[in-house]
Design a protein around this motif. Sequence first.
Motif, PDB file in Angstrom:
ATOM      1  N   LEU A 295     -27.297  13.513  13.267  1.00  0.00           N
ATOM      2  CA  LEU A 295     -28.123  14.280  14.200  1.00  0.00           C
ATOM      3  C   LEU A 295     -29.373  14.809  13.500  1.00  0.00           C
ATOM      4  O   LEU A 295     -30.479  14.758  14.059  1.00  0.00           O
ATOM      5  N   ALA A 296     -29.207  15.302  12.272  1.00  0.00           N
ATOM      6  CA  ALA A 296     -30.358  15.790  11.510  1.00  0.00           C
ATOM      7  C   ALA A 296     -31.369  14.674  11.263  1.00  0.00           C
ATOM      8  O   ALA A 296     -32.588  14.884  11.359  1.00  0.00           O
ATOM      9  N   ASP A 297     -30.879  13.471  10.967  1.00  0.00           N
ATOM     10  CA  ASP A 297     -31.775  12.340  10.741  1.00  0.00           C
ATOM     11  C   ASP A 297     -32.559  11.979  12.004  1.00  0.00           C
ATOM     12  O   ASP A 297     -33.755  11.679  11.941  1.00  0.00           O
ATOM     13  N   VAL A 298     -31.892  12.004  13.150  1.00  0.00           N
ATOM     14  CA  VAL A 298     -32.576  11.722  14.420  1.00  0.00           C
ATOM     15  C   VAL A 298     -33.690  12.731  14.656  1.00  0.00           C
ATOM     16  O   VAL A 298     -34.826  12.368  15.003  1.00  0.00           O
ATOM     17  N   ILE A 299     -33.396  14.004  14.465  1.00  0.00           N
ATOM     18  CA  ILE A 299     -34.381  15.049  14.719  1.00  0.00           C
ATOM     19  C   ILE A 299     -35.543  14.961  13.731  1.00  0.00           C
ATOM     20  O   ILE A 299     -36.711  15.149  14.110  1.00  0.00           O
ATOM     21  N   PHE A 300     -35.239  14.633  12.479  1.00  0.00           N
ATOM     22  CA  PHE A 300     -36.294  14.525  11.476  1.00  0.00           C
ATOM     23  C   PHE A 300     -37.152  13.277  11.679  1.00  0.00           C
ATOM     24  O   PHE A 300     -38.382  13.341  11.645  1.00  0.00           O
ATOM     25  N   GLU A 301     -36.506  12.138  11.900  1.00  0.00           N
ATOM     26  CA  GLU A 301     -37.241  10.875  11.981  1.00  0.00           C
ATOM     27  C   GLU A 301     -37.992  10.705  13.299  1.00  0.00           C
ATOM     28  O   GLU A 301     -39.123  10.201  13.320  1.00  0.00           O
ATOM     29  N   LEU A 302     -37.383  11.097  14.405  1.00  0.00           N
ATOM     30  CA  LEU A 302     -38.008  10.876  15.714  1.00  0.00           C
ATOM     31  C   LEU A 302     -38.787  12.086  16.209  1.00  0.00           C
ATOM     32  O   LEU A 302     -39.635  11.957  17.087  1.00  0.00           O
ATOM     33  N   GLY A 303     -38.501  13.258  15.648  1.00  0.00           N
ATOM     34  CA  GLY A 303     -39.242  14.451  16.032  1.00  0.00           C
ATOM     35  C   GLY A 303     -40.160  14.947  14.936  1.00  0.00           C
ATOM     36  O   GLY A 303     -40.962  15.847  15.158  1.00  0.00           O
ATOM     37  N   GLU A 304     -40.030  14.354  13.734  1.00  0.00           N
ATOM     38  CA  GLU A 304     -40.814  14.792  12.575  1.00  0.00           C
ATOM     39  C   GLU A 304     -40.699  16.305  12.397  1.00  0.00           C
ATOM     40  O   GLU A 304     -41.678  17.010  12.163  1.00  0.00           O
ATOM     41  N   GLU A 305     -39.451  16.778  12.523  1.00  0.00           N
ATOM     42  CA  GLU A 305     -39.136  18.204  12.462  1.00  0.00           C
ATOM     43  C   GLU A 305     -38.646  18.573  11.061  1.00  0.00           C
ATOM     44  O   GLU A 305     -37.613  18.089  10.601  1.00  0.00           O
ATOM     45  N   ARG A 306     -39.373  19.443  10.366  1.00  0.00           N
ATOM     46  CA  ARG A 306     -39.047  19.780   8.975  1.00  0.00           C
ATOM     47  C   ARG A 306     -37.780  20.622   8.855  1.00  0.00           C
ATOM     48  O   ARG A 306     -37.155  20.662   7.786  1.00  0.00           O
ATOM     49  N   TYR A 307     -37.379  21.293   9.945  1.00  0.00           N
ATOM     50  CA  TYR A 307     -36.172  22.125   9.899  1.00  0.00           C
ATOM     51  C   TYR A 307     -34.970  21.410  10.523  1.00  0.00           C
ATOM     52  O   TYR A 307     -34.055  22.033  11.039  1.00  0.00           O
ATOM     53  N   SER A 308     -34.982  20.093  10.461  1.00  0.00           N
ATOM     54  CA  SER A 308     -33.965  19.296  11.142  1.00  0.00           C
ATOM     55  C   SER A 308     -32.544  19.589  10.666  1.00  0.00           C
ATOM     56  O   SER A 308     -31.604  19.584  11.469  1.00  0.00           O
ATOM     57  N   ARG A 309     -32.357  19.830   9.367  1.00  0.00           N
ATOM     58  CA  ARG A 309     -31.013  20.061   8.847  1.00  0.00           C
ATOM     59  C   ARG A 309     -30.407  21.342   9.425  1.00  0.00           C
ATOM     60  O   ARG A 309     -29.249  21.354   9.855  1.00  0.00           O
ATOM     61  N   LYS A 310     -31.187  22.410   9.426  1.00  0.00           N
ATOM     62  CA  LYS A 310     -30.683  23.671   9.959  1.00  0.00           C
ATOM     63  C   LYS A 310     -30.462  23.575  11.461  1.00  0.00           C
ATOM     64  O   LYS A 310     -29.482  24.089  11.998  1.00  0.00           O
ATOM     65  N   ILE A 311     -31.382  22.889  12.158  1.00  0.00           N
ATOM     66  CA  ILE A 311     -31.246  22.714  13.605  1.00  0.00           C
ATOM     67  C   ILE A 311     -29.960  21.966  13.927  1.00  0.00           C
ATOM     68  O   ILE A 311     -29.191  22.359  14.811  1.00  0.00           O
ATOM     69  N   ALA A 312     -29.704  20.878  13.203  1.00  0.00           N
ATOM     70  CA  ALA A 312     -28.497  20.079  13.454  1.00  0.00           C
ATOM     71  C   ALA A 312     -27.242  20.918  13.214  1.00  0.00           C
ATOM     72  O   ALA A 312     -26.272  20.827  13.978  1.00  0.00           O
ATOM     73  N   ARG A 313     -27.252  21.720  12.151  1.00  0.00           N
ATOM     74  CA  ARG A 313     -26.076  22.558  11.858  1.00  0.00           C
ATOM     75  C   ARG A 313     -25.839  23.567  12.981  1.00  0.00           C
ATOM     76  O   ARG A 313     -24.695  23.743  13.438  1.00  0.00           O
ATOM     77  N   LEU A 314     -26.908  24.219  13.461  1.00  0.00           N
ATOM     78  CA  LEU A 314     -26.758  25.200  14.530  1.00  0.00           C
ATOM     79  C   LEU A 314     -26.331  24.544  15.848  1.00  0.00           C
ATOM     80  O   LEU A 314     -25.566  25.121  16.619  1.00  0.00           O
ATOM     81  N   ILE A 315     -26.826  23.344  16.098  1.00  0.00           N
ATOM     82  CA  ILE A 315     -26.422  22.619  17.310  1.00  0.00           C
ATOM     83  C   ILE A 315     -24.927  22.304  17.243  1.00  0.00           C
ATOM     84  O   ILE A 315     -24.192  22.510  18.227  1.00  0.00           O
ATOM     85  N   LYS A 316     -24.479  21.799  16.106  1.00  0.00           N
ATOM     86  CA  LYS A 316     -23.060  21.471  15.970  1.00  0.00           C
ATOM     87  C   LYS A 316     -22.186  22.724  16.074  1.00  0.00           C
ATOM     88  O   LYS A 316     -21.093  22.683  16.669  1.00  0.00           O
ATOM     89  N   ASP A 317     -22.669  23.839  15.531  1.00  0.00           N
ATOM     90  CA  ASP A 317     -21.929  25.093  15.670  1.00  0.00           C
ATOM     91  C   ASP A 317     -21.819  25.498  17.136  1.00  0.00           C
ATOM     92  O   ASP A 317     -20.744  25.891  17.612  1.00  0.00           O
ATOM     93  N   ALA A 318     -22.928  25.392  17.851  1.00  0.00           N
ATOM     94  CA  ALA A 318     -22.946  25.771  19.268  1.00  0.00           C
ATOM     95  C   ALA A 318     -22.050  24.866  20.105  1.00  0.00           C
ATOM     96  O   ALA A 318     -21.360  25.319  21.024  1.00  0.00           O
ATOM     97  N   LEU A 319     -22.037  23.581  19.769  1.00  0.00           N
ATOM     98  CA  LEU A 319     -21.165  22.652  20.483  1.00  0.00           C
ATOM     99  C   LEU A 319     -19.703  22.998  20.224  1.00  0.00           C
ATOM    100  O   LEU A 319     -18.871  22.995  21.142  1.00  0.00           O
ATOM    101  N   GLY A 320     -19.389  23.290  18.970  1.00  0.00           N
ATOM    102  CA  GLY A 320     -18.009  23.627  18.626  1.00  0.00           C
ATOM    103  C   GLY A 320     -17.524  24.890  19.297  1.00  0.00           C
ATOM    104  O   GLY A 320     -16.332  25.022  19.619  1.00  0.00           O
ATOM    105  N   GLU A 321     -18.457  25.805  19.539  1.00  0.00           N
ATOM    106  CA  GLU A 321     -18.106  27.065  20.203  1.00  0.00           C
ATOM    107  C   GLU A 321     -18.341  27.009  21.715  1.00  0.00           C
ATOM    108  O   GLU A 321     -18.229  28.033  22.395  1.00  0.00           O
ATOM    109  N   GLU A 322     -18.690  25.815  22.211  1.00  0.00           N
ATOM    110  CA  GLU A 322     -18.936  25.583  23.643  1.00  0.00           C
ATOM    111  C   GLU A 322     -19.996  26.539  24.193  1.00  0.00           C
ATOM    112  O   GLU A 322     -19.870  27.097  25.285  1.00  0.00           O
TER     113      GLU A 322
END
Length: 334
Positions: free
Chosen positions: A148-175
């Motif tokens: 997910l972090a790679d998708v956000i970084f490569e297709l969005g050119e987002e420098r904070y992709s790693r943190k974003i992916a971690r927070l997204i996965k946390d939010a998904l896990g907590e529904e």
Amino acid sequence: MPAFDHTSVLAGEIIEHLSPRDHGVYVDGTLGGGGHAARVLEAAPEATLIGIDRDPAALAAAGARLAPFADRARLVHGQYADLPAILADLNIGQVNGIVLDLGVSSPQLDHADRGFSFARQGPLDMRMDPTRGSTALELMRDLDQEELADVIFELGEERYSRKIARLIKDALGEERLHTTTDLAAVVAQAIPIAEQRKSKIHPATRTFQALRIAVNAELEQLERLLAVFPDLLVPGGRCAIISFHSLEDRLVKNRFRDLAWTSSLPPQLAAKEGERSAPVCELVTRKAVVATDDEIAVNPRARSARLRVCERTAAPNVPSTVHGPAQVARPSKR
């Protein structure tokens, strides 16, 4: 089905550079509301047009707009990457022009139920064709955090992709992730406040772009069309492509440049070395054509539009062995 009101960008420039002619056959591979298609049919009263779109709402709107042209316009529910098969089904070998207006359309952004916009609460969908494929929510669930972090970084050119992916996965896990506004809020948590204050765009812009491109396989679609379009054009036929971000524009620019490349060797020696001695296509636009200030004032979406056009020659479609297939220069993984 909601209304599909869309203002086509660079409409005059498309007609100027495509130069449609009577009795020609043209393809609008991203039909949308039918704006570019209507201009083509008006400019060449005896031409015909094949209009393709993945979005049933767009096809319905275009059908109404193009109704006055009767059987001169033929509409197809599909994706432009399948153009060779679509033309074969219609018993058409080659065409005189191809138009693509890439990216998401204004109606898709404006209707919250489509899930494209972080400004309006809606389902995390983002599919251009809502009748098939995985949604953005399903994609985020299916990818692991690194992917997910790679998708956000490569297709969005987002420098904070790693943190974003971690927070997204946390939010998904907590529904806690159900809607577009939920996702926008999660992404905003990953972007430093100082960065948000100086940025001209919403903190979720790049992440939403990346997910939309991934959900709809937009770069893959474009690469497939770029690989085959020279064989679909008659000599003198033109391909006109409007892009809205650098990833798309680089693909188009590099492919057109590759098709225009010829060996510096004399023709006989070039042939012996397996190099191209005549261009497959010639560049109609040396630089990208952009919108005028007047158009941007009326339609701000036009600000990011870049139009590139090439023309098919009569030369055989010989690969460029020196340059090879044009590839997009994507960011390195972080």
